[in-house]
Design an enzyme around this catalytic site. Structure first.
Site, short mmCIF file in Angstrom:
data_model
loop_
_atom_site.label_atom_id
_atom_site.label_comp_id
_atom_site.label_asym_id
_atom_site.label_seq_id
_atom_site.Cartn_x
_atom_site.Cartn_y
_atom_site.Cartn_z
N PRO A 160 0.82 -1.22 0.00
CA PRO A 160 0.00 0.00 0.00
C PRO A 160 0.85 1.27 0.00
O PRO A 160 0.51 2.25 -0.65
CB PRO A 160 -0.82 -0.12 1.29
CG PRO A 160 -0.88 -1.59 1.58
CD PRO A 160 0.40 -2.16 1.05
N ARG A 163 8.26 -6.27 -18.29
CA ARG A 163 8.17 -5.07 -19.14
C ARG A 163 8.03 -5.46 -20.61
O ARG A 163 7.35 -4.78 -21.37
CB ARG A 163 9.39 -4.18 -18.89
CG ARG A 163 9.23 -3.49 -17.56
CD ARG A 163 10.43 -2.74 -17.05
NE ARG A 163 10.09 -2.28 -15.70
CZ ARG A 163 10.97 -1.90 -14.79
NH1 ARG A 163 12.25 -1.91 -15.07
NH2 ARG A 163 10.56 -1.50 -13.60
N GLU A 186 4.21 -2.63 -13.96
CA GLU A 186 5.63 -3.02 -14.12
C GLU A 186 6.55 -1.81 -14.05
O GLU A 186 7.58 -1.76 -14.72
CB GLU A 186 5.86 -3.76 -15.45
CG GLU A 186 5.01 -4.96 -15.69
CD GLU A 186 5.20 -6.07 -14.67
OE1 GLU A 186 6.34 -6.30 -14.24
OE2 GLU A 186 4.20 -6.68 -14.28
C1 LIG Z 1 -4.13 -3.02 -12.15
C2 LIG Z 1 -2.78 -3.13 -11.52
C3 LIG Z 1 -2.18 -4.35 -11.39
C4 LIG Z 1 -0.94 -4.48 -10.73
N1 LIG Z 1 -0.41 -5.72 -10.54
C5 LIG Z 1 0.69 -5.85 -9.76
C6 LIG Z 1 1.19 -7.17 -9.42
O1 LIG Z 1 0.70 -8.20 -9.89
N2 LIG Z 1 2.23 -7.26 -8.54
C7 LIG Z 1 2.81 -6.15 -7.99
O2 LIG Z 1 3.74 -6.30 -7.21
N3 LIG Z 1 2.39 -4.90 -8.32
C8 LIG Z 1 1.34 -4.73 -9.19
N4 LIG Z 1 0.88 -3.46 -9.49
C9 LIG Z 1 1.50 -2.31 -8.86
C10 LIG Z 1 2.25 -1.41 -9.81
O3 LIG Z 1 3.45 -1.98 -10.17
C11 LIG Z 1 2.40 -0.06 -9.08
O4 LIG Z 1 1.11 0.53 -9.05
C12 LIG Z 1 3.39 0.84 -9.75
O5 LIG Z 1 4.69 0.33 -9.61
C13 LIG Z 1 3.33 2.26 -9.18
O6 LIG Z 1 3.37 2.25 -7.78
P1 LIG Z 1 2.30 3.10 -6.93
O7 LIG Z 1 0.96 2.75 -7.46
O8 LIG Z 1 2.57 2.88 -5.51
O9 LIG Z 1 2.57 4.60 -7.35
P2 LIG Z 1 3.64 5.59 -6.65
O10 LIG Z 1 4.95 4.91 -6.55
O11 LIG Z 1 3.04 6.13 -5.43
O12 LIG Z 1 3.73 6.72 -7.76
C14 LIG Z 1 2.78 7.78 -7.87
C15 LIG Z 1 3.26 8.73 -8.96
O13 LIG Z 1 4.53 9.29 -8.58
C16 LIG Z 1 5.48 9.03 -9.61
N5 LIG Z 1 6.81 8.80 -9.00
C17 LIG Z 1 7.12 8.01 -7.93
N6 LIG Z 1 8.44 8.08 -7.69
C18 LIG Z 1 8.97 8.91 -8.63
C19 LIG Z 1 10.29 9.37 -8.91
N7 LIG Z 1 11.34 8.95 -8.20
N8 LIG Z 1 10.46 10.23 -9.95
C20 LIG Z 1 9.42 10.62 -10.70
N9 LIG Z 1 8.15 10.22 -10.49
C21 LIG Z 1 7.93 9.38 -9.46
C22 LIG Z 1 4.97 7.79 -10.31
O14 LIG Z 1 5.50 7.68 -11.62
C23 LIG Z 1 3.47 8.06 -10.30
O15 LIG Z 1 3.16 8.94 -11.35
C24 LIG Z 1 -0.31 -3.32 -10.21
C25 LIG Z 1 -0.91 -2.07 -10.39
C26 LIG Z 1 -2.12 -1.96 -11.02
C27 LIG Z 1 -2.75 -0.61 -11.17
#
Ligand SMILES: Cc1cc2nc3c(=O)[nH]c(=O)nc-3n(C[C@H](O)[C@H](O)[C@H](O)COP(=O)(O)OP(=O)(O)OC[C@H]3O[C@@H](n4cnc5c(N)ncnc54)[C@H](O)[C@@H]3O)c2cc1C
Length: 392
Positions: A135, A252, A372
Protein backbone atom coordinates in the site's frame (compact mmCIF):
# COMPACT_ATOMS: atom_id res chain seq x y z
CA UNK A 1 26.00 -7.74 -17.39
CA UNK A 2 22.38 -8.42 -16.49
CA UNK A 3 20.58 -6.95 -13.51
CA UNK A 4 19.02 -10.23 -12.40
CA UNK A 5 19.39 -13.90 -13.25
CA UNK A 6 20.15 -14.76 -16.86
CA UNK A 7 17.76 -16.81 -18.97
CA UNK A 8 19.28 -20.11 -20.17
CA UNK A 9 20.01 -20.09 -23.93
CA UNK A 10 17.53 -22.08 -26.01
CA UNK A 11 17.75 -23.38 -29.56
CA UNK A 12 14.45 -22.19 -30.96
CA UNK A 13 12.40 -24.44 -33.18
CA UNK A 14 11.30 -21.69 -35.59
CA UNK A 15 8.58 -23.84 -37.18
CA UNK A 16 7.09 -24.70 -33.80
CA UNK A 17 7.20 -21.01 -32.85
CA UNK A 18 5.42 -19.93 -36.06
CA UNK A 19 2.84 -22.70 -35.75
CA UNK A 20 2.08 -21.73 -32.18
CA UNK A 21 1.71 -18.02 -33.00
CA UNK A 22 -0.65 -18.96 -35.84
CA UNK A 23 -2.63 -21.28 -33.54
CA UNK A 24 -2.93 -18.45 -30.99
CA UNK A 25 -4.16 -16.08 -33.73
CA UNK A 26 -6.87 -18.60 -34.67
CA UNK A 27 -7.78 -19.10 -30.99
CA UNK A 28 -8.13 -15.34 -30.55
CA UNK A 29 -10.30 -14.94 -33.68
CA UNK A 30 -12.57 -17.90 -32.95
CA UNK A 31 -12.72 -18.04 -29.17
CA UNK A 32 -11.60 -14.76 -27.60
CA UNK A 33 -13.00 -11.98 -29.79
CA UNK A 34 -16.61 -13.23 -29.72
CA UNK A 35 -16.74 -13.17 -25.89
CA UNK A 36 -14.14 -10.64 -24.73
CA UNK A 37 -16.32 -7.56 -24.40
CA UNK A 38 -19.15 -9.41 -22.63
CA UNK A 39 -16.79 -11.07 -20.14
CA UNK A 40 -15.00 -7.78 -19.61
CA UNK A 41 -18.18 -5.83 -18.97
CA UNK A 42 -19.33 -8.54 -16.54
CA UNK A 43 -15.87 -8.54 -14.89
CA UNK A 44 -16.00 -12.33 -15.17
CA UNK A 45 -12.96 -14.58 -14.90
CA UNK A 46 -12.48 -16.28 -18.30
CA UNK A 47 -12.34 -19.85 -16.94
CA UNK A 48 -13.08 -21.55 -20.27
CA UNK A 49 -10.50 -19.47 -22.18
CA UNK A 50 -7.86 -20.17 -19.55
CA UNK A 51 -8.56 -23.90 -19.87
CA UNK A 52 -8.08 -23.62 -23.64
CA UNK A 53 -4.83 -21.70 -23.10
CA UNK A 54 -3.68 -24.50 -20.80
CA UNK A 55 -4.55 -27.11 -23.42
CA UNK A 56 -2.49 -25.19 -26.01
CA UNK A 57 0.54 -25.30 -23.71
CA UNK A 58 0.61 -21.51 -23.28
CA UNK A 59 1.50 -21.68 -19.59
CA UNK A 60 4.70 -23.50 -20.54
CA UNK A 61 5.83 -21.46 -23.55
CA UNK A 62 9.26 -20.48 -22.17
CA UNK A 63 9.61 -23.24 -19.56
CA UNK A 64 12.45 -25.61 -20.56
CA UNK A 65 11.39 -28.85 -22.29
CA UNK A 66 13.06 -30.95 -19.55
CA UNK A 67 10.28 -29.67 -17.27
CA UNK A 68 7.53 -30.30 -19.81
CA UNK A 69 7.40 -26.78 -21.23
CA UNK A 70 7.65 -25.83 -24.90
CA UNK A 71 11.15 -24.37 -24.39
CA UNK A 72 10.48 -21.45 -26.72
CA UNK A 73 12.21 -18.09 -26.58
CA UNK A 74 11.12 -14.69 -25.32
CA UNK A 75 10.64 -13.30 -28.85
CA UNK A 76 8.02 -16.00 -29.47
CA UNK A 77 6.50 -15.28 -26.06
CA UNK A 78 6.20 -11.59 -27.01
CA UNK A 79 4.57 -12.47 -30.34
CA UNK A 80 2.04 -14.66 -28.52
CA UNK A 81 1.31 -11.95 -25.96
CA UNK A 82 0.63 -9.44 -28.76
CA UNK A 83 -1.82 -11.82 -30.44
CA UNK A 84 -3.70 -12.48 -27.20
CA UNK A 85 -3.83 -8.80 -26.21
CA UNK A 86 -5.24 -8.03 -29.66
CA UNK A 87 -8.25 -10.06 -28.49
CA UNK A 88 -8.37 -9.16 -24.80
CA UNK A 89 -5.57 -7.64 -22.75
CA UNK A 90 -6.64 -9.23 -19.45
CA UNK A 91 -5.67 -12.70 -20.70
CA UNK A 92 -2.06 -11.56 -21.04
CA UNK A 93 -2.11 -10.45 -17.39
CA UNK A 94 -2.93 -14.04 -16.41
CA UNK A 95 0.25 -15.15 -18.20
CA UNK A 96 2.55 -12.32 -17.11
CA UNK A 97 3.10 -13.00 -13.41
CA UNK A 98 3.06 -16.75 -14.12
CA UNK A 99 6.08 -16.32 -16.39
CA UNK A 100 7.85 -13.91 -14.05
CA UNK A 101 7.56 -16.59 -11.35
CA UNK A 102 8.53 -19.47 -13.66
CA UNK A 103 11.52 -17.54 -15.02
CA UNK A 104 12.74 -16.72 -11.53
CA UNK A 105 12.49 -20.37 -10.51
CA UNK A 106 14.12 -21.64 -13.73
CA UNK A 107 16.98 -19.16 -13.57
CA UNK A 108 17.60 -18.69 -9.84
CA UNK A 109 15.88 -21.61 -8.11
CA UNK A 110 17.61 -24.59 -6.54
CA UNK A 111 17.34 -27.95 -8.36
CA UNK A 112 14.82 -29.03 -5.74
CA UNK A 113 12.68 -25.93 -6.37
CA UNK A 114 12.77 -26.45 -10.14
CA UNK A 115 11.78 -30.12 -9.75
CA UNK A 116 9.04 -29.26 -7.28
CA UNK A 117 7.27 -26.56 -9.29
CA UNK A 118 8.24 -26.15 -12.94
CA UNK A 119 6.57 -29.23 -14.40
CA UNK A 120 3.22 -28.35 -12.86
CA UNK A 121 3.67 -24.71 -13.87
CA UNK A 122 4.24 -25.75 -17.49
CA UNK A 123 0.82 -27.41 -17.61
CA UNK A 124 -0.82 -24.45 -15.89
CA UNK A 125 -1.85 -26.66 -12.95
CA UNK A 126 0.15 -24.30 -10.72
CA UNK A 127 -0.05 -20.64 -11.61
CA UNK A 128 2.17 -17.87 -10.32
CA UNK A 129 1.61 -14.33 -9.11
CA UNK A 130 4.04 -11.56 -8.17
CA UNK A 131 3.77 -9.76 -4.86
CA UNK A 132 6.20 -6.87 -4.72
CA UNK A 133 4.01 -3.75 -4.28
CA UNK A 134 2.56 -2.65 -0.94
CA UNK A 135 0.00 0.00 0.00
CA UNK A 136 2.84 2.45 0.79
CA UNK A 137 5.54 1.08 -1.51
CA UNK A 138 5.06 0.93 -5.28
CA UNK A 139 7.79 2.71 -7.24
CA UNK A 140 9.89 2.93 -4.10
CA UNK A 141 10.55 -0.79 -3.73
CA UNK A 142 13.24 -0.30 -1.11
CA UNK A 143 10.68 0.89 1.41
CA UNK A 144 8.85 -2.45 1.61
CA UNK A 145 7.60 -3.37 5.08
CA UNK A 146 6.34 -6.94 4.74
CA UNK A 147 8.47 -9.00 7.14
CA UNK A 148 9.80 -12.55 7.08
CA UNK A 149 11.08 -13.39 10.57
CA UNK A 150 13.34 -16.44 10.86
CA UNK A 151 12.17 -19.02 13.40
CA UNK A 152 14.18 -22.28 13.40
CA UNK A 153 13.94 -23.74 9.92
CA UNK A 154 10.90 -21.62 9.10
CA UNK A 155 10.04 -17.98 8.36
CA UNK A 156 7.00 -16.17 9.74
CA UNK A 157 5.40 -13.76 7.26
CA UNK A 158 3.58 -10.61 8.38
CA UNK A 159 2.43 -7.62 6.35
CA UNK A 160 0.10 -6.35 3.66
CA UNK A 161 0.70 -6.57 -0.05
CA UNK A 162 -1.18 -4.50 -2.62
CA UNK A 163 -2.07 -4.95 -6.30
CA UNK A 164 -1.49 -8.70 -6.50
CA UNK A 165 -2.76 -9.64 -9.94
CA UNK A 166 -3.86 -13.32 -10.03
CA UNK A 167 -3.38 -13.33 -6.24
CA UNK A 168 -6.49 -15.33 -5.46
CA UNK A 169 -6.21 -17.99 -8.16
CA UNK A 170 -2.44 -18.46 -8.02
CA UNK A 171 -0.83 -21.37 -6.17
CA UNK A 172 2.65 -19.83 -6.03
CA UNK A 173 3.36 -16.31 -4.83
CA UNK A 174 6.67 -14.66 -5.67
CA UNK A 175 6.92 -12.58 -2.53
CA UNK A 176 9.37 -9.82 -1.63
CA UNK A 177 9.77 -9.60 2.15
CA UNK A 178 12.29 -8.20 4.59
CA UNK A 179 14.61 -10.63 6.37
CA UNK A 180 17.50 -9.60 8.65
CA UNK A 181 19.80 -9.64 5.55
CA UNK A 182 17.58 -7.29 3.52
CA UNK A 183 14.81 -7.88 0.98
CA UNK A 184 14.54 -11.56 0.14
CA UNK A 185 12.51 -13.34 -2.54
CA UNK A 186 10.27 -16.19 -1.37
CA UNK A 187 8.16 -18.59 -3.40
CA UNK A 188 5.13 -19.07 -1.16
CA UNK A 189 2.92 -22.09 -1.83
CA UNK A 190 -0.80 -21.78 -1.21
CA UNK A 191 -4.14 -23.15 -2.32
CA UNK A 192 -6.14 -20.96 -4.72
CA UNK A 193 -8.96 -19.20 -2.88
CA UNK A 194 -9.68 -16.28 -0.56
CA UNK A 195 -7.63 -17.62 2.35
CA UNK A 196 -4.91 -20.16 3.11
CA UNK A 197 -3.23 -20.51 6.52
CA UNK A 198 -2.27 -17.00 7.58
CA UNK A 199 -2.78 -15.55 4.07
CA UNK A 200 -6.01 -13.68 3.35
CA UNK A 201 -7.25 -11.89 0.26
CA UNK A 202 -8.34 -8.84 2.22
CA UNK A 203 -9.82 -6.97 -0.76
CA UNK A 204 -10.44 -7.33 -4.47
CA UNK A 205 -9.57 -3.98 -6.02
CA UNK A 206 -12.17 -2.52 -8.41
CA UNK A 207 -10.53 -1.24 -11.62
CA UNK A 208 -11.22 1.06 -14.58
CA UNK A 209 -10.28 -1.68 -17.07
CA UNK A 210 -8.17 -4.85 -16.99
CA UNK A 211 -11.29 -6.60 -15.77
CA UNK A 212 -11.97 -10.32 -15.55
CA UNK A 213 -8.61 -10.95 -13.88
CA UNK A 214 -8.43 -10.26 -10.16
CA UNK A 215 -6.05 -7.74 -8.62
CA UNK A 216 -6.14 -8.03 -4.84
CA UNK A 217 -4.78 -6.85 -1.55
CA UNK A 218 -3.27 -9.76 0.40
CA UNK A 219 -2.53 -9.86 4.11
CA UNK A 220 -0.06 -12.13 5.86
CA UNK A 221 -0.57 -12.71 9.54
CA UNK A 222 1.88 -15.10 11.20
CA UNK A 223 1.94 -17.25 8.06
CA UNK A 224 4.73 -19.86 8.30
CA UNK A 225 6.78 -21.06 5.35
CA UNK A 226 9.75 -23.46 5.36
CA UNK A 227 13.23 -21.98 4.83
CA UNK A 228 13.25 -23.87 1.52
CA UNK A 229 10.75 -21.27 0.27
CA UNK A 230 13.63 -18.79 -0.14
CA UNK A 231 14.22 -18.64 -3.90
CA UNK A 232 17.67 -20.02 -4.62
CA UNK A 233 18.35 -20.97 -0.98
CA UNK A 234 20.45 -19.20 1.62
CA UNK A 235 22.90 -17.69 -0.90
CA UNK A 236 20.23 -15.24 -2.09
CA UNK A 237 19.13 -13.98 1.35
CA UNK A 238 18.93 -10.19 1.13
CA UNK A 239 19.36 -10.28 -2.67
CA UNK A 240 15.69 -10.54 -3.55
CA UNK A 241 15.32 -7.11 -5.08
CA UNK A 242 17.90 -7.47 -7.89
CA UNK A 243 16.44 -10.90 -8.66
CA UNK A 244 12.90 -9.58 -8.93
CA UNK A 245 13.90 -6.40 -10.77
CA UNK A 246 15.77 -8.57 -13.28
CA UNK A 247 12.65 -10.68 -13.80
CA UNK A 248 10.62 -7.48 -14.20
CA UNK A 249 12.51 -6.95 -17.46
CA UNK A 250 10.46 -9.90 -18.70
CA UNK A 251 7.35 -8.26 -17.23
CA UNK A 252 8.17 -5.07 -19.14
CA UNK A 253 8.51 -7.04 -22.36
CA UNK A 254 5.10 -8.57 -21.62
CA UNK A 255 3.61 -5.09 -21.11
CA UNK A 256 5.27 -3.80 -24.29
CA UNK A 257 3.95 -6.77 -26.28
CA UNK A 258 0.46 -6.45 -24.89
CA UNK A 259 0.56 -2.72 -25.65
CA UNK A 260 1.34 -3.64 -29.28
CA UNK A 261 -1.70 -5.93 -29.24
CA UNK A 262 -4.02 -3.23 -27.90
CA UNK A 263 -2.54 -0.61 -30.27
CA UNK A 264 -3.06 -2.97 -33.22
CA UNK A 265 -6.65 -3.68 -32.19
CA UNK A 266 -7.32 0.05 -31.94
CA UNK A 267 -5.62 0.79 -35.26
CA UNK A 268 -7.45 -1.99 -37.12
CA UNK A 269 -10.79 -0.87 -35.70
CA UNK A 270 -10.02 2.71 -36.77
CA UNK A 271 -8.87 1.93 -40.32
CA UNK A 272 -11.85 -0.31 -40.90
CA UNK A 273 -14.39 2.19 -39.53
CA UNK A 274 -12.79 5.08 -41.43
CA UNK A 275 -13.55 3.35 -44.73
CA UNK A 276 -17.17 2.63 -43.83
CA UNK A 277 -18.30 5.81 -42.15
CA UNK A 278 -19.21 8.64 -44.47
CA UNK A 279 -19.21 12.35 -43.68
CA UNK A 280 -19.58 15.20 -46.17
CA UNK A 281 -20.28 12.73 -48.96
CA UNK A 282 -17.13 10.63 -48.67
CA UNK A 283 -15.75 7.93 -46.37
CA UNK A 284 -13.99 9.75 -43.50
CA UNK A 285 -10.79 7.93 -44.57
CA UNK A 286 -10.69 10.40 -47.49
CA UNK A 287 -10.27 13.31 -45.06
CA UNK A 288 -6.62 14.15 -44.53
CA UNK A 289 -7.05 14.69 -40.77
CA UNK A 290 -8.19 11.07 -40.42
CA UNK A 291 -5.43 9.83 -42.73
CA UNK A 292 -2.79 11.52 -40.57
CA UNK A 293 -4.16 9.76 -37.49
CA UNK A 294 -4.03 6.37 -39.24
CA UNK A 295 -0.50 7.01 -40.52
CA UNK A 296 0.76 8.01 -37.08
CA UNK A 297 -0.92 5.06 -35.38
CA UNK A 298 0.55 2.52 -37.82
CA UNK A 299 4.03 4.07 -37.72
CA UNK A 300 4.19 4.07 -33.94
CA UNK A 301 2.80 0.55 -33.73
CA UNK A 302 5.52 -0.70 -36.07
CA UNK A 303 8.21 1.08 -34.03
CA UNK A 304 6.76 -0.28 -30.76
CA UNK A 305 6.83 -3.84 -32.08
CA UNK A 306 10.44 -3.52 -33.26
CA UNK A 307 11.51 -2.14 -29.87
CA UNK A 308 9.68 -5.00 -28.14
CA UNK A 309 11.31 -7.67 -30.28
CA UNK A 310 14.72 -6.10 -29.86
CA UNK A 311 14.35 -6.10 -26.06
CA UNK A 312 13.10 -9.69 -26.15
CA UNK A 313 16.13 -10.78 -28.21
CA UNK A 314 18.51 -9.10 -25.75
CA UNK A 315 16.82 -10.66 -22.73
CA UNK A 316 16.94 -14.07 -24.37
CA UNK A 317 20.64 -13.66 -25.16
CA UNK A 318 21.31 -12.98 -21.48
CA UNK A 319 22.46 -9.45 -22.25
CA UNK A 320 21.71 -6.53 -20.01
CA UNK A 321 18.39 -5.15 -21.20
CA UNK A 322 17.10 -2.78 -18.52
CA UNK A 323 17.40 0.11 -21.01
CA UNK A 324 15.86 -1.80 -23.92
CA UNK A 325 13.01 -3.35 -21.91
CA UNK A 326 12.35 0.09 -20.38
CA UNK A 327 12.32 1.78 -23.81
CA UNK A 328 10.01 -0.87 -25.26
CA UNK A 329 7.62 -0.65 -22.31
CA UNK A 330 7.66 3.15 -22.33
CA UNK A 331 7.17 3.63 -26.05
CA UNK A 332 4.71 0.78 -26.63
CA UNK A 333 2.47 1.72 -23.71
CA UNK A 334 2.37 5.40 -24.74
CA UNK A 335 1.58 4.18 -28.27
CA UNK A 336 -1.27 1.98 -27.04
CA UNK A 337 -2.67 4.88 -25.03
CA UNK A 338 -2.45 7.20 -28.03
CA UNK A 339 -3.89 4.66 -30.50
CA UNK A 340 -6.80 3.87 -28.16
CA UNK A 341 -7.60 7.57 -27.85
CA UNK A 342 -7.24 8.22 -31.58
CA UNK A 343 -9.35 5.17 -32.46
CA UNK A 344 -12.10 6.55 -30.24
CA UNK A 345 -11.89 9.94 -32.00
CA UNK A 346 -12.05 8.26 -35.42
CA UNK A 347 -15.24 6.48 -34.29
CA UNK A 348 -16.82 9.76 -33.20
CA UNK A 349 -19.76 9.32 -30.82
CA UNK A 350 -19.98 5.58 -31.54
CA UNK A 351 -16.51 5.12 -30.06
CA UNK A 352 -17.82 6.31 -26.73
CA UNK A 353 -20.48 3.61 -26.49
CA UNK A 354 -19.97 0.30 -24.77
CA UNK A 355 -21.31 -1.43 -27.89
CA UNK A 356 -17.96 -1.25 -29.69
CA UNK A 357 -14.64 -2.56 -28.32
CA UNK A 358 -12.76 0.74 -28.71
CA UNK A 359 -14.03 1.87 -25.30
CA UNK A 360 -12.42 -1.25 -23.82
CA UNK A 361 -9.07 -0.42 -25.43
CA UNK A 362 -9.43 3.10 -24.05
CA UNK A 363 -9.94 1.75 -20.50
CA UNK A 364 -7.28 -1.00 -20.77
CA UNK A 365 -4.48 1.13 -22.24
CA UNK A 366 -3.69 3.34 -19.19
CA UNK A 367 -2.80 0.32 -17.05
CA UNK A 368 0.24 -0.17 -19.24
CA UNK A 369 1.48 3.33 -18.42
CA UNK A 370 1.56 2.28 -14.75
CA UNK A 371 2.11 -1.49 -14.39
CA UNK A 372 5.63 -3.02 -14.12
CA UNK A 373 6.96 0.38 -13.13
CA UNK A 374 5.34 3.64 -14.20
CA UNK A 375 6.61 5.39 -17.31
CA UNK A 376 8.21 8.05 -15.13
CA UNK A 377 10.21 5.27 -13.48
CA UNK A 378 11.02 3.77 -16.91
CA UNK A 379 12.59 7.08 -17.92
CA UNK A 380 14.70 7.02 -14.75
CA UNK A 381 15.76 3.42 -15.45
CA UNK A 382 16.61 4.25 -19.07
CA UNK A 383 18.57 7.37 -18.11
CA UNK A 384 20.46 5.55 -15.34
CA UNK A 385 21.37 2.74 -17.75
CA UNK A 386 22.49 5.20 -20.41
CA UNK A 387 24.64 7.20 -18.00
CA UNK A 388 26.21 3.95 -16.90
CA UNK A 389 26.95 2.90 -20.49
CA UNK A 390 28.24 6.32 -21.51
CA UNK A 391 30.12 7.05 -18.27
CA UNK A 392 33.09 9.39 -18.76
C1 LIG B 1 -4.13 -3.02 -12.15
C2 LIG B 1 -2.78 -3.13 -11.52
C3 LIG B 1 -2.18 -4.35 -11.39
C4 LIG B 1 -0.94 -4.48 -10.73
N1 LIG B 1 -0.41 -5.72 -10.54
C5 LIG B 1 0.69 -5.85 -9.76
C6 LIG B 1 1.19 -7.17 -9.42
O1 LIG B 1 0.70 -8.20 -9.89
N2 LIG B 1 2.23 -7.26 -8.54
C7 LIG B 1 2.81 -6.15 -7.99
O2 LIG B 1 3.74 -6.30 -7.21
N3 LIG B 1 2.39 -4.90 -8.32
C8 LIG B 1 1.34 -4.73 -9.19
N4 LIG B 1 0.88 -3.46 -9.49
C9 LIG B 1 1.50 -2.31 -8.86
C10 LIG B 1 2.25 -1.41 -9.81
O3 LIG B 1 3.45 -1.98 -10.17
C11 LIG B 1 2.40 -0.06 -9.08
O4 LIG B 1 1.11 0.53 -9.05
C12 LIG B 1 3.39 0.84 -9.75
O5 LIG B 1 4.69 0.33 -9.61
C13 LIG B 1 3.33 2.26 -9.18
O6 LIG B 1 3.37 2.25 -7.78
P1 LIG B 1 2.30 3.10 -6.93
O7 LIG B 1 0.96 2.75 -7.46
O8 LIG B 1 2.57 2.88 -5.51
O9 LIG B 1 2.57 4.60 -7.35
P2 LIG B 1 3.64 5.59 -6.65
O10 LIG B 1 4.95 4.91 -6.55
O11 LIG B 1 3.04 6.13 -5.43
O12 LIG B 1 3.73 6.72 -7.76
C14 LIG B 1 2.78 7.78 -7.87
C15 LIG B 1 3.26 8.73 -8.96
O13 LIG B 1 4.53 9.29 -8.58
C16 LIG B 1 5.48 9.03 -9.61
N5 LIG B 1 6.81 8.80 -9.00
C17 LIG B 1 7.12 8.01 -7.93
N6 LIG B 1 8.44 8.08 -7.69
C18 LIG B 1 8.97 8.91 -8.63
C19 LIG B 1 10.29 9.37 -8.91
N7 LIG B 1 11.34 8.95 -8.20
N8 LIG B 1 10.46 10.23 -9.95
C20 LIG B 1 9.42 10.62 -10.70
N9 LIG B 1 8.15 10.22 -10.49
C21 LIG B 1 7.93 9.38 -9.46
C22 LIG B 1 4.97 7.79 -10.31
O14 LIG B 1 5.50 7.68 -11.62
C23 LIG B 1 3.47 8.06 -10.30
O15 LIG B 1 3.16 8.94 -11.35
C24 LIG B 1 -0.31 -3.32 -10.21
C25 LIG B 1 -0.91 -2.07 -10.39
C26 LIG B 1 -2.12 -1.96 -11.02
C27 LIG B 1 -2.75 -0.61 -11.17
Amino acid sequence: MTLGPTIPAVAVDADLADELVEAVRTFVTKEVLPVASDLEHADEYPEALVEQMRAMGLFGVTIPTEYGGLGLDIVTYARIVEEIAFGWMSLTGILNTHFITATLIASAGTDEQKDRWLERMATGELRGCLSLSEPDAGSDTRSLRCKATPDGDEYVLDGTKMWVTNGERASLVTLAAKTPEGITCFIVEKEPGPSFGGITVSRTIPKLGYKGVETVEMSYSGHRVPATAVLGGTSTLGRGLPLILGALELGRINIAARACGVARAAFEAAISYAQQREAFGVPIAKHQAIQFKLADMATKLEAARLLTQSAARKKQAGERCDVEAGMAKLFASETAFECATEAMRVHGGYGYTSELPVERYYRDAPLMLIGEGTNEIQRLVIARGLLDRYAQ
